[in-house]
Design a protein around this motif. Structure first.
Motif, PDB file in Angstrom:
ATOM      1  N   PRO A  92       0.839  -1.201   0.000  1.00  0.00           N
ATOM      2  CA  PRO A  92       0.000   0.000   0.000  1.00  0.00           C
ATOM      3  C   PRO A  92       0.876   1.254   0.000  1.00  0.00           C
ATOM      4  N   TYR A  93       0.467   2.240  -0.771  1.00  0.00           N
ATOM      5  CA  TYR A  93       1.244   3.469  -0.860  1.00  0.00           C
ATOM      6  C   TYR A  93       0.748   4.478   0.170  1.00  0.00           C
ATOM      7  N   ASN A  94       1.653   5.299   0.630  1.00  0.00           N
ATOM      8  CA  ASN A  94       1.318   6.328   1.608  1.00  0.00           C
ATOM      9  C   ASN A  94       1.530   7.692   0.969  1.00  0.00           C
ATOM     10  N   PHE A  95       0.688   8.024   0.008  1.00  0.00           N
ATOM     11  CA  PHE A  95       0.824   9.288  -0.700  1.00  0.00           C
ATOM     12  C   PHE A  95       0.401  10.450   0.202  1.00  0.00           C
ATOM     13  N   VAL A  96       1.180  11.506   0.171  1.00  0.00           N
ATOM     14  CA  VAL A  96       0.892  12.694   0.966  1.00  0.00           C
ATOM     15  C   VAL A  96      -0.006  13.633   0.167  1.00  0.00           C
ATOM     16  N   LEU A  97      -1.067  14.127   0.811  1.00  0.00           N
ATOM     17  CA  LEU A  97      -1.964  15.067   0.151  1.00  0.00           C
ATOM     18  C   LEU A  97      -1.291  16.428   0.014  1.00  0.00           C
ATOM     19  N   PHE A  98      -1.664  17.167  -1.015  1.00  0.00           N
ATOM     20  CA  PHE A  98      -1.085  18.497  -1.218  1.00  0.00           C
ATOM     21  C   PHE A  98      -1.370  19.409  -0.034  1.00  0.00           C
ATOM     22  N   LEU A  99      -2.526  19.214   0.613  1.00  0.00           N
ATOM     23  CA  LEU A  99      -2.887  20.041   1.761  1.00  0.00           C
ATOM     24  C   LEU A  99      -1.955  19.818   2.949  1.00  0.00           C
ATOM     25  N   GLU A 100      -1.222  18.716   2.946  1.00  0.00           N
ATOM     26  CA  GLU A 100      -0.356  18.377   4.075  1.00  0.00           C
ATOM     27  C   GLU A 100       1.106  18.776   3.857  1.00  0.00           C
ATOM     28  N   VAL A 113       4.062  11.276  -3.571  1.00  0.00           N
ATOM     29  CA  VAL A 113       2.868  12.023  -3.968  1.00  0.00           C
ATOM     30  C   VAL A 113       2.333  11.456  -5.273  1.00  0.00           C
ATOM     31  N   ILE A 114       1.065  11.723  -5.512  1.00  0.00           N
ATOM     32  CA  ILE A 114       0.449  11.341  -6.783  1.00  0.00           C
ATOM     33  C   ILE A 114      -0.426  12.500  -7.235  1.00  0.00           C
ATOM     34  N   GLY A 115      -0.389  12.804  -8.527  1.00  0.00           N
ATOM     35  CA  GLY A 115      -1.170  13.922  -9.029  1.00  0.00           C
ATOM     36  C   GLY A 115      -1.306  13.889 -10.536  1.00  0.00           C
ATOM     37  N   VAL A 116      -2.080  14.840 -11.062  1.00  0.00           N
ATOM     38  CA  VAL A 116      -2.321  14.977 -12.488  1.00  0.00           C
ATOM     39  C   VAL A 116      -1.474  16.136 -13.004  1.00  0.00           C
ATOM     40  N   VAL A 117      -0.714  15.911 -14.054  1.00  0.00           N
ATOM     41  CA  VAL A 117       0.087  16.974 -14.652  1.00  0.00           C
ATOM     42  C   VAL A 117      -0.781  17.730 -15.651  1.00  0.00           C
ATOM     43  N   ILE A 118      -0.981  19.033 -15.401  1.00  0.00           N
ATOM     44  CA  ILE A 118      -1.853  19.820 -16.272  1.00  0.00           C
ATOM     45  C   ILE A 118      -1.092  20.846 -17.104  1.00  0.00           C
ATOM     46  N   ASP A 119       0.161  21.120 -16.737  1.00  0.00           N
ATOM     47  CA  ASP A 119       0.912  22.130 -17.482  1.00  0.00           C
ATOM     48  C   ASP A 119       2.404  21.938 -17.237  1.00  0.00           C
ATOM     49  N   ALA A 120       3.216  22.502 -18.110  1.00  0.00           N
ATOM     50  CA  ALA A 120       4.672  22.434 -17.979  1.00  0.00           C
ATOM     51  C   ALA A 120       5.272  23.754 -18.427  1.00  0.00           C
TER      52      ALA A 120
END
Length: 351
Positions: A92-100, A113-120
């Motif tokens: 199980p992964y322990n991804f940290v939320l952006f709010l934390e 962390v895990i997230g969606v890349v929307i721009d570069a």
């Protein structure tokens, strides 16, 4: 992906292997052997592996909780497991939320962390203590629609970042492991040498995030179109010309000083000569790779992120060493002895 260190042209590729009992070990492949195993070892598959070289590993080079590491070479035998024994459950992964993120700013704790890349943002060059280095900033969001900057350094630009940017229109999901949270922009992400990325990973968290993206497609498109996050990114600042850069000049500022995040770590372990960060344990001697001191001693040093503000604007600044100890009336050793990883400084003194 393969990398090479700053002090050696030798390429290497690191990975983490896990057995049925959940024990993890770090494995490294070097130079020409990387190509040999590039199509043999695949993420999330199970293998019989024999004839590896087992060595101890120093704490500062560890990316798995194990005192030993494997070196996989041309003599190593790898055979894929098939049938009923071919599946080892993924940890199980322990991804940290952006709010934390505020909990981990400028600490020694690396996060996943895990997230969606929307721009570069475009690749650019910035001055550092080690000379000019290239960076590329990616914009990620999570399910709270919070945009955060991920700064990719040097070799990550040519490898992972290039692949991500190539697929940017599809809004790729990335899982980033061993990422450092820095104070820039109230908490953003930065790669380290041991950081690892998996693009569109085959894990439940990514599947959920992919479905969320499809459901919130319009909101993501609007966020990307408006680029409301650009104002808080360093990429929005025009790089100064060489004649505009003032070196080693002292300015006096009249401002109000405050601590925006109380749950900082407030100290880091450093070389007692050059004050650069180290992973060596307290009071242990070591060879410092930065100042070349052969008998450097690891000692705690204060580090405090503060906010300076006046009637016109505010900026984030960092206090180090004795200045920090005077400001908070507390020594670095006291802070170290009263903390584990991240803590509330108000438990030690009043501000």
């Amino acid at each position: 992906m393969p990398r090479s260190s700053q002090c050696s042209p030798v390429k290497y590729q690191r990975m983490i292997l896990r057995d049925f009992a959940g024990t993890k070990v770090q494995a490294t492949i070097f130079d020409s052997d990387i190509d040999k195993f590039s199509d043999v070892l695949t993420l999330y598959k199970t293998y019989y592996i024999s004839n590896v070289v087992v060595k101890t590993i120093l704490p500062q080079h560890r990316i798995a909780n194990n005192d030993y590491q494997w070196h996989i070479n041309s003599k190593t035998v790898v055979e894929e497991v098939t049938g009923e024994c071919s599946s080892i459950s993924v940890s199980p992964y322990n991804f940290v939320l952006f709010l934390e993120f505020s909990k981990y700013i400028n600490s020694d704790v690396y996060v996943d962390v895990i997230g969606v890349v929307i721009d570069a943002h475009p690749i650019r060059e910035i001055p550092t203590v080690n000379g000019p280095q290239r960076i590329q900033e990616l914009v990620l969001v999570d399910q709270q629609l919070i945009p955060k900057i991920l700064t990719m350094w040097d070799q990550f630009i040519e490898n992972e970042s290039a692949t991500i940017v190539k697929n940017i229109k599809s809004k790729p999901i990335i899982a980033a492991y061993r990422i450092r949270i820095v104070s820039f922009n109230g908490g953003s992400m930065s790669t380290k040498g041991s950081s690892t990325f998996v693009i569109n990973p085959d894990i439940p968290e990514a599947t959920i995030l992919k479905s969320w993206c499809a459901y919130n497609k319009t909101q993501l498109e609007q966020l990307t179109l408006k680029k409301s996050y650009v104002g808080s990114s360093s990429a929005a600042l025009k790089a100064p010309a060489s004649h505009e850069i003032i070196e080693q000049t002292t300015f006096w500022l009249q401002s109000k000083i405050s601590i925006p995040h109380l749950n900082q770590k407030y100290w880091y372990m450093a070389c007692n000569k050059c004050y650069r960060r180290t992973n060596v344990d307290y009071k242990q001697t070591f060879d410092c790779v930065y100042c070349a001191e052969k008998q450097a001693i690891a000692m705690p040093r204060c580090l405090l992120e503060v906010q300076l503000s006046n009637k016109t604007r505010a900026l984030i600044a960092t206090l180090f060493g004795e200045n920090t100890e005077k400001f908070i009336s507390c020594s670095a050793e006291t802070l170290m002895k009263n903390s584990s990883e991240v803590f509330d400084i108000s438990s030690l003194f009043c501000l």
